[in-house]
Design an enzyme around this catalytic site. Structure first.
Site, PDB file in Angstrom:
ATOM      1  N   LYS A  58       0.842  -1.204   0.000  1.00 29.39           N
ATOM      2  CA  LYS A  58       0.000   0.000   0.000  1.00 29.39           C
ATOM      3  C   LYS A  58       0.877   1.254   0.000  1.00 29.39           C
ATOM      4  O   LYS A  58       0.605   2.213  -0.718  1.00 29.39           O
ATOM      5  CB  LYS A  58      -0.938  -0.014   1.215  1.00 29.39           C
ATOM      6  CG  LYS A  58      -2.041  -1.065   1.097  1.00 29.39           C
ATOM      7  CD  LYS A  58      -2.780  -1.319   2.406  1.00 29.39           C
ATOM      8  CE  LYS A  58      -3.753  -2.495   2.249  1.00 29.39           C
ATOM      9  NZ  LYS A  58      -4.338  -2.957   3.512  1.00 29.39           N
ATOM     10  N   GLN A 102      -3.828  -1.552   9.921  1.00 30.38           N
ATOM     11  CA  GLN A 102      -3.817  -2.869   9.289  1.00 30.38           C
ATOM     12  C   GLN A 102      -4.446  -3.905  10.221  1.00 30.38           C
ATOM     13  O   GLN A 102      -4.100  -3.992  11.390  1.00 30.38           O
ATOM     14  CB  GLN A 102      -2.369  -3.263   8.932  1.00 30.38           C
ATOM     15  CG  GLN A 102      -2.253  -4.576   8.202  1.00 30.38           C
ATOM     16  CD  GLN A 102      -2.938  -4.580   6.826  1.00 30.38           C
ATOM     17  OE1 GLN A 102      -2.882  -3.601   6.083  1.00 30.38           O
ATOM     18  NE2 GLN A 102      -3.606  -5.674   6.495  1.00 30.38           N
ATOM     19  N   ASP A 125     -10.191   3.920   4.822  1.00 34.59           N
ATOM     20  CA  ASP A 125     -10.331   2.469   4.663  1.00 34.59           C
ATOM     21  C   ASP A 125     -11.773   2.031   4.974  1.00 34.59           C
ATOM     22  O   ASP A 125     -12.101   0.843   4.869  1.00 34.59           O
ATOM     23  CB  ASP A 125      -9.340   1.782   5.616  1.00 34.59           C
ATOM     24  CG  ASP A 125      -8.939   0.393   5.160  1.00 34.59           C
ATOM     25  OD1 ASP A 125      -9.112   0.095   3.959  1.00 34.59           O
ATOM     26  OD2 ASP A 125      -8.478  -0.398   6.001  1.00 34.59           O
TER      27      ASP A 125
END
Ligand code: NAP
Length: 286
Positions: A58, A102, A125
């Site tokens: 990413k 994450q 996200d």
């Protein structure tokens, strides 16, 4: 009996490239106009190699697209309070426009509390309860990246969702559940399946659009698919294996995502696009 031709592929790589190119151009324009490049903060807890790889991928993509990234690596022993404190500080930091925590963070941490420390304006996200509610109500907000990528792919291939029966196998907070909400928002008739579902195959065979988000290699085979259905495989397992048995599914479906090169690249593309969008708003450049 006439043979059905094998399904056409939905090429996530190509669409993702175009989305990233657009985000990259917008990021450059933003930098020119405001003197500031978009910045994504990535937070990784512990030393799980797969998670480290995902974060690295990413960040590399960000860099290629002219998006800065700031990485925060925390030890596996980090407590919920420490993680919440770190994320809350990033939420307040005007130099950070998007935050990615994450998943997974370790069983001893209250992951929901950590996600909720992300201010919704920086939730690129799409993991907070507010983002989830916005997806549910069809209101503006950041979408979960993988489901958002799936919808973009379906749009790209002009899959008409209104009135169609969409079956989502999987109900995880980051994938199955929001995917179903987004499909419902497009007027599909949505059925969720999960580990307690009985008669899975009979249900999937009713699907006009089938989304496999189940985390079991090749669980869905051609025999589970209605002829002519659109099949989206969100699964990823080592050896480039999805949640769908590609070879047999391709003989039944009309459109199908390959693994790799289907849903996977779309997730990062949506993350970058939403980071640039968040920065544009926070810099007052929209
Ligand atoms: P997850 O959190 O493990 O959720 C799996 C879901 O599948 C759960 O809802 C579970 O039901 C259900 N399930 C498990 N076994 C089942 C069975 N035999 N029959 C029916 N349902 C079953 O997984 P996830 O995070 O959603 O990920 C799913 C897959 O997508 C994985 O292969 C993962 O690698 C992939 N993924 C890809 C991306 C990407 O960027 N392409 C991003 C995220 C995930 P219960 O709720 O009842 O437990």
């Amino acid at each position: 009996m006439a043979q059905t031709p094998p399904a056409r592929l939905m090429d996530g790589r190509d669409l993702a490239r175009r989305i990233v190119d657009t985000s990259s151009a917008t990021a450059a324009d933003l930098r020119r106009r405001t003197g500031t490049a978009p910045c994504l903060a990535t937070v990784l807890v512990g030393d799980d190699p797969a998670s480290a790889t995902y974060v690295r991928m990413k960040r590399n993509r960000c860099e290629q697209a002219g998006i800065r990234s700031r990485h925060v690596a925390l030890p596996a022993s980090t407590t919920t309070d420490e993680l919440v404190g770190t994320i809350a500080a990033l939420s307040r930091d005007p130099e950070v426009h998007g935050i990615l925590l994450q998943h997974p963070v370790g069983a001893h941490i209250d992951e929901r509390a950590a996600f909720e420390a992300i201010t919704p304006e920086k939730d690129v996200d799409g993991v907070t309860m507010r983002s989830f509610a916005a997806m549910g109500f069809g209101l503006p907000g950041f979408v979960s990246c993988t489901p958002g990528g799936i919808l973009r792919l379906l749009d790209e291939y002009r899959v008409d969702l209104a009135g169609k029966h969409a079956v989502v196998v999987g109900r995880s907070p980051i994938l199955g559940r929001p995917a179903g909400l987004l499909l419902l928002g497009r007027d599909a008739t949505v059925t969720y399946c999960h580990s307690r579902t009985t008669g899975l195959s009979a249900i999937t065979r009713e699907a006009d659009v089938l989304v496999a988000a189940v985390g079991r290699p090749r669980l869905i085979t051609g025999a589970d698919i209605k002829p002519g259905a659109v099949v989206v495989d969100a699964g990823y397992h080592p050896g480039n294996i999805g949640d769908v048995d590609f070879a047999s599914a391709r003989e039944r479906a009309s459109l199908i995502t390959p693994v790799p090169g289907g849903v996977g690249p779309m997730t990062i593309a949506v993350l970058l696009a939403q980071t640039v969008e968040a920065a544009t708003r926070q810099l007052g450049a929209d």
